[in-house]
Scaffold this active site. Sequence first.
Site, PDB file in Angstrom:
ATOM      1  N   HIS A   1       0.849  -1.194   0.000  1.00  0.00           N
ATOM      2  CA  HIS A   1       0.000   0.000   0.000  1.00  0.00           C
ATOM      3  C   HIS A   1       0.883   1.241   0.000  1.00  0.00           C
ATOM      4  O   HIS A   1       2.087   1.155   0.268  1.00  0.00           O
ATOM      5  CB  HIS A   1      -0.880   0.013   1.253  1.00  0.00           C
ATOM      6  CG  HIS A   1      -0.064   0.185   2.500  1.00  0.00           C
ATOM      7  ND1 HIS A   1       0.570  -0.868   3.123  1.00  0.00           N
ATOM      8  CD2 HIS A   1       0.286   1.292   3.203  1.00  0.00           C
ATOM      9  CE1 HIS A   1       1.268  -0.412   4.154  1.00  0.00           C
ATOM     10  NE2 HIS A   1       1.116   0.896   4.228  1.00  0.00           N
TER      11      HIS A   1
ATOM     12  N   HIS B   1       5.617   6.520  -0.882  1.00  0.00           N
ATOM     13  CA  HIS B   1       6.358   5.287  -1.186  1.00  0.00           C
ATOM     14  C   HIS B   1       5.506   4.071  -0.854  1.00  0.00           C
ATOM     15  O   HIS B   1       4.538   4.175  -0.092  1.00  0.00           O
ATOM     16  CB  HIS B   1       7.643   5.230  -0.344  1.00  0.00           C
ATOM     17  CG  HIS B   1       7.361   5.066   1.111  1.00  0.00           C
ATOM     18  ND1 HIS B   1       7.028   6.130   1.927  1.00  0.00           N
ATOM     19  CD2 HIS B   1       7.294   3.962   1.899  1.00  0.00           C
ATOM     20  CE1 HIS B   1       6.790   5.679   3.149  1.00  0.00           C
ATOM     21  NE2 HIS B   1       6.947   4.368   3.161  1.00  0.00           N
TER      22      HIS B   1
HETATM   23  P1  ATP Z   1       5.545  -2.655  11.482  1.00  0.00           P
HETATM   24  O1  ATP Z   1       5.293  -1.444  12.345  1.00  0.00           O
HETATM   25  O2  ATP Z   1       5.233  -3.943  12.128  1.00  0.00           O
HETATM   26  O3  ATP Z   1       6.882  -2.635  10.839  1.00  0.00           O
HETATM   27  P2  ATP Z   1       3.934  -1.300   9.525  1.00  0.00           P
HETATM   28  O4  ATP Z   1       4.854  -0.146   9.717  1.00  0.00           O
HETATM   29  O5  ATP Z   1       3.557  -1.716   8.157  1.00  0.00           O
HETATM   30  O6  ATP Z   1       4.493  -2.578  10.268  1.00  0.00           O
HETATM   31  P3  ATP Z   1       2.129   0.268  11.031  1.00  0.00           P
HETATM   32  O7  ATP Z   1       3.218   0.689  11.962  1.00  0.00           O
HETATM   33  O8  ATP Z   1       0.784  -0.016  11.586  1.00  0.00           O
HETATM   34  O9  ATP Z   1       2.559  -1.026  10.254  1.00  0.00           O
HETATM   35  O10 ATP Z   1       1.994   1.382   9.930  1.00  0.00           O
HETATM   36  C1  ATP Z   1       0.946   1.395   8.986  1.00  0.00           C
HETATM   37  C2  ATP Z   1       1.376   2.283   7.839  1.00  0.00           C
HETATM   38  O11 ATP Z   1       1.590   3.618   8.330  1.00  0.00           O
HETATM   39  C3  ATP Z   1       2.683   1.884   7.196  1.00  0.00           C
HETATM   40  O12 ATP Z   1       2.642   2.234   5.834  1.00  0.00           O
HETATM   41  C4  ATP Z   1       3.717   2.723   7.903  1.00  0.00           C
HETATM   42  O13 ATP Z   1       4.846   2.974   7.088  1.00  0.00           O
HETATM   43  C5  ATP Z   1       2.945   4.011   8.132  1.00  0.00           C
HETATM   44  N1  ATP Z   1       3.406   4.676   9.342  1.00  0.00           N
HETATM   45  C6  ATP Z   1       3.563   4.123  10.557  1.00  0.00           C
HETATM   46  N2  ATP Z   1       3.959   5.029  11.469  1.00  0.00           N
HETATM   47  C7  ATP Z   1       4.082   6.211  10.806  1.00  0.00           C
HETATM   48  C8  ATP Z   1       4.424   7.539  11.177  1.00  0.00           C
HETATM   49  N3  ATP Z   1       4.753   7.850  12.410  1.00  0.00           N
HETATM   50  N4  ATP Z   1       4.418   8.487  10.214  1.00  0.00           N
HETATM   51  C9  ATP Z   1       4.073   8.195   8.951  1.00  0.00           C
HETATM   52  N5  ATP Z   1       3.715   6.963   8.533  1.00  0.00           N
HETATM   53  C10 ATP Z   1       3.724   5.978   9.441  1.00  0.00           C
END
Ligand code: ATP
Length: 179
Positions: free
Chosen positions: A37, A121
């Site tokens: 995504h 990205h």
């Molecule tokens: P994991 O945290 O287990 O590595 P993930 O990052 O895919 O997995 P989430 O942390 O729930 O899962 O994030 C969901 C989406 O939001 C992902 O695309 C992640 O890159 C983005 N994301 C997470 N935290 C932030 C943030 N602080 N700022 C911007 N985007 C974020």
Amino acid sequence: MARLFVALDVPRPVRRKLLGLMKPRPGVRWVREEQLHLTLRFLGHVEEAMERAVRERLDAVQAAPFSLRLGGTGVFPGPARPRVLWVGAHAEAGLLSLQQAVEAAVVDAGLPPENRPFHPHVTLARLQRPDTAWIRAFLRDHVDFEAGSFTVGHFALYASTLRPTGAVYERLADFPLNA
Ligand code: ATP
Ligand code: MG
């Protein structure tokens, strides 16, 4: 309380192109196909009342469908400490105006504004080991990588549940673009 984010889906032909990059490698946790995504806005943990307000505002977002092209590869936070391997999105006007409309919507709903810059990205992998030689070679081999263009006709609200094996996403709502 749900952990929420707003994202674009990647259509199947483009996902297949991304999957083509995913050669098994120790210390590299590739994203599963159905989890690919492009995040427009990470909301974090949100109370139920706030989630309702956010959904209402997202429903009211006015934006036109647009064409999106994915290509190029890179790492976050940077080459000195690569943790996330990604494919870029060309930051065209349609994408930026949708991102701004989504930002305005969630701020309207009462969430604090995002003050970090938007780096569109699609995450390909989480890098668990600093295998810098492999990463450098991967980036060099894929400087000209193009995953193709597609029309973005909707965006979606997702919930993310953090599990020891990685986050699991659930689509909560779809918002068509039709301005
Ligand atoms: P994991 O945290 O287990 O590595 P993930 O990052 O895919 O997995 P989430 O942390 O729930 O899962 O994030 C969901 C989406 O939001 C992902 O695309 C992640 O890159 C983005 N994301 C997470 N935290 C932030 C943030 N602080 N700022 C911007 N985007 C974020
Ligand atoms: Mg995360």
